[in-house]
Scaffold this motif. Structure first.
Motif, PDB file in Angstrom:
ATOM      1  N   SER A 130      22.148  10.352   1.387  1.00  7.14           N
ATOM      2  CA  SER A 130      23.186   9.434   2.161  1.00  7.14           C
ATOM      3  C   SER A 130      22.708   9.534   3.525  1.00  7.14           C
ATOM      4  O   SER A 130      22.788   8.279   4.133  1.00  7.14           O
ATOM      5  N   LYS A 159      21.184   5.770   1.360  1.00  5.48           N
ATOM      6  CA  LYS A 159      21.256   5.632  -0.060  1.00  5.48           C
ATOM      7  C   LYS A 159      22.646   6.007  -0.824  1.00  5.48           C
ATOM      8  O   LYS A 159      23.308   6.735   0.007  1.00  5.48           O
ATOM      9  N   ARG A 160      22.751   5.822  -1.870  1.00  4.57           N
ATOM     10  CA  ARG A 160      23.707   6.607  -2.513  1.00  4.57           C
ATOM     11  C   ARG A 160      23.487   8.060  -2.741  1.00  4.57           C
ATOM     12  O   ARG A 160      22.326   8.569  -2.695  1.00  4.57           O
ATOM     13  N   ILE A 190      24.749   2.941   6.254  1.00  4.05           N
ATOM     14  CA  ILE A 190      26.180   3.365   5.996  1.00  4.05           C
ATOM     15  C   ILE A 190      27.084   3.428   7.313  1.00  4.05           C
ATOM     16  O   ILE A 190      28.178   2.965   7.288  1.00  4.05           O
ATOM     17  N   GLN A 214      20.855  -4.054  -3.204  1.00  7.55           N
ATOM     18  CA  GLN A 214      20.588  -2.618  -2.783  1.00  7.55           C
ATOM     19  C   GLN A 214      21.585  -2.208  -1.780  1.00  7.55           C
ATOM     20  O   GLN A 214      22.049  -1.067  -1.781  1.00  7.55           O
ATOM     21  N   VAL A 273      24.962   0.786  -2.784  1.00  7.66           N
ATOM     22  CA  VAL A 273      25.718   1.877  -1.751  1.00  7.66           C
ATOM     23  C   VAL A 273      26.792   1.860  -1.635  1.00  7.66           C
ATOM     24  O   VAL A 273      27.679   2.697  -1.618  1.00  7.66           O
ATOM     25  N   TYR A 280      29.452   3.021  -4.145  1.00  3.63           N
ATOM     26  CA  TYR A 280      28.834   4.692  -4.460  1.00  3.63           C
ATOM     27  C   TYR A 280      30.279   5.272  -3.459  1.00  3.63           C
ATOM     28  O   TYR A 280      30.871   6.383  -3.842  1.00  3.63           O
ATOM     29  N   TYR A 281      30.530   4.701  -2.186  1.00  9.99           N
ATOM     30  CA  TYR A 281      31.243   5.390  -1.281  1.00  9.99           C
ATOM     31  C   TYR A 281      32.922   5.059  -1.524  1.00  9.99           C
ATOM     32  O   TYR A 281      33.225   3.807  -1.154  1.00  9.99           O
TER      33      TYR A 281
END
Lengths: 435, 158
Positions: free
Chosen positions: A188, A192-193, B28, B59, B63, B66-67
């Motif tokens: 993270s 990334k995931r 992020i 890409q 991401v 996921y969050y």
């Protein structure tokens, strides 16, 4: 927002003693109360001396796994072609846990000092504090403290007038329990995931940006300045053998005085609940305690008369984990607790490996079915069986974290599951063969 | 697309925090801060941040997916998050969530017609010793009683 509770006289405040002081988060207050004294000492020490002091303290990781910190620090290779990094895990998200939030909010410089001591020990020059997204306000507090530290020569170049240099940054998460797992956190951090990495290599060898990385929980780093100030052996003395010092225990649930309290390792659990927590609320009886976050198997009331240290709780079949102690009174519906715990893990499973992704999904469905009154006796067995089969078969500890409390609840409170099934008019006692 | 000068300055600083060639690490935080300004993670934002960090839009998208705090659809101006995880549940979190659903006429992840308020049942937010807790946007409210919840929600409706 004042978030420290009235201190209890039964506490031993080693890392929380600045909570409640005026402007406790400021550098001035920190310096007036032993701040950066350990750093001044450590810049004169060799890395090995620092690590040995931490080893002597018998400090164990406060994030959940309880790994000996000094040993972890010694795993980071001395010579490395790549730069070495420090990562602070402030992705506090284990249900029942709310201590790292207080440590950052009330005493951010203590964390900075702890990180700097880690940096001296392993030879790192850069680090990040990974803060969970929900704790947005802590980023401002931490950034302010970091700026103060830069301005006053505690971060940046020539720290304390020596050639030691270190850069520290905050990094926000975006909502994912899985990112509290160290290798998922590193993914993270890299943008990334948050799926876990296969280990070995461990982060000490290949961590952030594939470089040697020292990764610890907030509370672990926060404990190190006190260790260097008072000496590792004196810190260890506070606790019990193999579990040195004090730790923050977050008390929640059905107690009169919930709060986060700092107690020595080995503090009696029932004394903690009854004397510090003021006992079970509403004059009711204790039914069970989850001792270390929702991943830890619950203990029935009669199993709770034990000291709170890693080994004693492990012997009782549970874990001290992250220090999230949840108290449940006699009215608590354990089937509902099991379902709520599983809903959490099902939501948070990253989906990377099948036993966890499918296991948590089916456990949730079956627990929901029982709770809704459509359960069969065979569902109870299947829940226990499925959870048992997840244990040790997942990529990271999330699968175990989902399975362990489920196994314990089904085993210890099977009668409550049976009571739900008994209310199902279509329940059958035996599996009927239709061949 | 452009962000405010303040946010652009923050982004410019942010990418210097990570090792050379690993600027993707800023993704992020950029998505979170960008969302805070724009209101949601738009297609345009994903394309823009991808371009800046050398990533394909896909890409970035994987991401974002996921969050749980990154939203592709806008949430309300006031995003009400009620925790019902164990520690909060033991002290009435589930009942608070039901009350919020009722009072707002909204369900999980729904937004009011005027876009002012949205509701979400969330997982543990780290307020266990001060349960039950809710968050409105980033603001925590602790030990929330049913009366207090009514007051908080009425304050948002004005």
């Amino acid at each position: 927002m004042k978030l420290f509770n009235e201190p209890s006289p039964l506490e031993t405040r080693i890392i929380s003693f600045r909570f409640g002081l005026e402007n406790s988060a400021s550098l001035d207050t920190y310096l007036a109360h032993d701040g950066y004294k350990a750093l001044r000492k450590a810049v004169e020490m060799t890395p090995d001396d620092v690590i040995n002091e931490v080893k002597a303290s018998s400090l164990r990781g406060r994030g959940g796994a309880g790994f000996p910190t000094g040993l972890k620090w010694s795993f980071v290779p001395r010579a490395s072609e790549k730069p070495k990094y420090i990562v602070v895990n402030a992705d506090e998200s284990e249900p029942g846990t709310c201590k790292d939030r207080l440590l950052i909010q009330n005493d951010p410089h203590q964390l900075i000092e702890g990180v700097l001591l880690g940096a001296i020990a392993v030879g790192a020059k850069k680090g990040w504090i990974y803060i969970r997204g929900e704790y947005n306000y802590l980023i401002a507090i931490m950034d302010k403290a970091i700026a103060e530290a830069y301005k006053n020569g505690y971060l940046g170049k020539n720290i304390c007038g020596t050639d030691f240099e270190f850069d520290l940054y905050t990094h926000t998460g975006a909502g994912a329990y899985e990112c509290g797992e160290e290798s998922a956190l590193l993914e993270s951090l890299e943008g990334k995931r948050g799926v876990p990495r296969i280990r070995p290599p461990f982060p000490a060898i290949s961590g952030a940006f594939q470089a040697p990385t020292l990764l610890n929980n907030v509370e672990t780093f926060c404990s190190v300045p006190a260790i260097l100030r008072m000496g590792g052996a004196a810190y260890a003395e506070l606790g019990v053998p193999k579990s040195g010092g004090t730790r923050m225990v977050c008390m929640s649930g059905h107690v009169n005085k919930p709060g986060v309290y700092e107690v020595p390792l080995g503090f009696p659990m029932m004394k903690f609940v009854n004397e510090i927590g003021g006992g079970v609320w509403k004059g009711r009886q204790l039914k069970a305690i989850i001792p270390g976050g929702s991943s830890s198997p619950l203990l029935k009331a009669e199993e709770c008369d034990i000291p709170m240290d890693y080994d004693s709780i492990a012997k009782a079949g549970s874990m001290l984990g992250s220090g999230g102690l949840m108290v449940m009174d006699e009215t608590t519906d354990m089937v509902k607790v099991a379902l709520r715990i599983m809903r959490f893990y099902q939501h948070e499973s990253c989906g990377w490996c099948i036993p966890c992704r499918e296991g948590t999904t089916w456990l949730k469905k079956m627990l929901q079915r029982v709770t809704d009154g459509h359960g069969q006796t065979r569902d109870i067995d299947l829940i226990g069986d499925l959870a048992q089969n997840m244990l040790g078969r997942t990529f990271c500890p999330l699968g175990d974290a989902a399975a362990m409390p489920t196994i314990a609840i089904v085993k210890k409170y099977r009668n409550e599951f049976e009571a739900y099934v008994a209310k199902n008019p279509f329940a059958v006692s035996e599996l009927v063969s239709i061949s | 697309m452009t962000f405010s000068p303040e946010l652009e300055a923050k982004f410019a600083d942010l990418v210097t925090h990570y090792p050379e060639g690993r600027q993707r690490a800023a993704l992020i935080p950029m998505l979170m801060f960008g969302q805070d300004e724009i209101g949601s993670v738009t297609q345009e934002m994903m394309e823009e941040l991808g371009r800046r960090l050398g990533l394909s839009t896909m890409q970035v998208d994987e991401v974002v997916g996921y969050y749980s705090m990154l939203h592709k659809k806008p949430v309300g101006k006031f995003h009400v998050q009620v925790c019902t995880n164990v520690a909060c549940m033991l002290r009435g979190g589930a009942e608070l969530y039901d009350q919020a659903c009722h009072k707002l006429g909204l369900g999980h992840k729904q937004v009011s017609a005027d876009g002012r308020i949205s509701l979400e049942e969330v997982e543990c937010m780290g307020a266990c010793s001060w349960a039950p807790a809710i968050q409105v946007n980033y603001d925590f409210h602790h030990e929330v009683s049913t009366d207090q919840l009514n007051k908080i929600l009425e304050g948002l409706e004005k």
